[in-house]
Each structure stands twice: as C-alpha cells, then as structure tokens.
Design an enzyme around this catalytic site. Structure first.
Site, PDB file in Angstrom:
ATOM      1  CE  LYS A   1      -3.856  -2.369   2.283  1.00 25.86           C
ATOM      2  NZ  LYS A   1      -3.203  -3.678   2.479  1.00 25.86           N
ATOM      3  NE  ARG A   2       6.308   0.246   0.755  1.00 27.37           N
ATOM      4  CZ  ARG A   2       6.596   0.005   2.020  1.00 27.37           C
ATOM      5  NH1 ARG A   2       5.894   0.577   2.976  1.00 27.37           N
ATOM      6  NH2 ARG A   2       7.590  -0.812   2.357  1.00 27.37           N
TER       7      ARG A   2
END
Length: 270
Positions: free
Chosen positions: A95-96
């Site tokens: 979930k960058r």
C-alpha cells in the site's frame, strides 16, 4: 512476463481465483512451531507448500514481516515462490504511496528486492506516483473501495455526482492503464460497489479482500465482479486459511480451508 500475462497464466494453470495472504503473526503460530529463529519463514513456507496448487496468487503483507525485523525472511519466501511455483502470481501488499525519488525506491523494493509481479499502492498522490513502478516493469494494484467500514470516510465522498472510489476506478482504468499493467482493490464486503466498478473498468483485474475472517461472501463477490470469461478476480483470504488450526495439522488444515475457499469462489461453469 508482465503482471497481466502472469495472472492469466496463473488463472489458467490453477483453475482458481483464490489468493492466500501471508500475514505471519507469532502470537497465532501453531503450537507445533517453535517461535525461535526463522519461525516466520518456516510457517509461511509450510502454508505455501500446502496451498500452492489451489491458488492463483500469494500476497505477503510487508508490515507483518517488517514489524518482526523479518524482511530477509520475506525475501527468501518471495524467491521460494518464484522459483518453486512459477505458475503462481506474487503480489506484495505494501500500500505504498509517494512521489519522485521515494516512489522510485519503493519500486526497487517491490520489484528488485522482492521480485513481486505487482504491488498494492495508495492512489491519493495521483498518476506521477506510480510512474516508477511501471518503469521497473511491474504492475500496480490501487486501493479503490476497501473492505473496512472506515473506507466510507473518504471513498464514498461525492465527487461531481459520483463517489470518489469510482473516480479512482476510472482514473486507473484509463490514465494509469495507458502506462502499464494495473489492477484495483475492491472489498468482498461491498458487492454492489464491486459490480459498479467492474462495469466501469472492463476486464481490469480486481483484488478482492474481505472473505473469511472479515465476513465477505465469495459467491456474491464472484457474481458481482467476475469478467465474462469467469476470471478477472483475485479473491483473497488470509487469517481464515493461515490459522485454520493451531495444532500439528496446521498445514493440512490450511490446505482444506484453501480448498473450501477456492470452491466457494469458483464462477458457475468452471
């Protein structure tokens, strides 16, 4: 091989839409597994070996490894999956979301260090935040309509007469997909929204978390989100499979839980 081609290979080879999330929590490790050196690696490898032939993807969650200083174990597991089970797609759940040089380093982490076929990203920073991932040849799977109730706080906001999650879906399917291989995250807990997203994005792959421990209905998710050929989805379960048993039979129990989840997520006619 790009993310989309790899995923097509996985669906065909395994006849499955199921993805197993790898979230190693030492507090929940089975009694038969000591919690000493390399316990996270050994636990996940047992799960992988027990389920690899019935899943289309594995999805290690980086935070579970990083919090235990087990990033080297994650590297080992990713290499193990890629070399031992090449028909299975590897998705890094990270979930960058950042831009510029930071995004470049996140891309190197996902595709260079871990060898993932795709990585989950937060779309809030817009299109330039994902350019480095495409430059490294990997796929991105953007958060769209997440499975948690708090997702309503932002994702359901009205944006020009439609909810924000639909704007994200259209942006990824249009602008982002012109740059590289993309997918979306839409939770199984919201089948109506999943149906709406599918109608807007065509055959774009959709990662569907929320079955199992979160209570999403895999039948409803597949009915709402599968493409015309019965594919298009990566239906993910983690805790309900990983921790199906705390006894010596934990790997066998995980396999049975995966078989049950695979069957529940098969489209009609498969």
């Amino acid at each position: 091989m790009g993310f989309h081609d790899q995923l097509q290979r996985s669906w065909a080879a395994t006849n499955s839409l199921l993805c197993v999330g790898l979230d190693p929590d030492p507090a929940r490790f089975p009694n038969a597994l000591d919690t000493g050196h390399d316990a996270a690696f050994r636990f996940c490898r047992e799960i992988i070996d027990a389920t690899a032939d019935v899943v289309c993807a594995f999805k290690p969650q980086i935070a579970y490894f990083a919090s235990q200083r087990e990033e080297p174990a994650l590297e080992q597991l990713c290499t193990y999956i890629l070399e031992t089970y090449p028909d299975v797609t590897l998705i890094l759940d990270a979930k960058r979301g950042d831009i510029g040089s930071t995004a470049e380093h996140y891309a190197r982490e996902a595709f260079g260090r871990y060898g993932a076929h795709a990585v989950t990203v937060n779309p809030y920073l817009g299109g330039d935040s994902v350019v480095p991932y495409f430059a490294h040849g990997g796929g991105v799977i953007a958060l769209c309509r997440t499975s948690n109730p708090g997702g309503d706080d932002l994702q359901a906001l009205d944006v020009g007469g439609r909810p924000l999650y639909m704007r994200v879906a259209e942006m990824v399917a249009g602008e982002w997909a012109a740059r590289g291989d993309c997918g979306l995250v839409v939770g199984a807990t919201y089948p109506d929204e999943l149906r709406r997203v599918r109608a807007a994005v065509g055959d774009l792959p959709i990662l569907v978390p929320g079955i199992g421990a979160q209570g999403g209905d895999p039948h409803a998710a597949v009915e709402a989100g599968a493409t015309a050929d019965g594919r298009g989805l990566i239906v993910s379960a983690s805790r309900s499979i990983l921790y199906a048993s705390s006894g010596d039979d934990f790997a066998e129990a995980a396999r049975q839980a995966a078989l049950d989840a695979r069957l529940a997520s098969l489209p009609a006619g498969w």
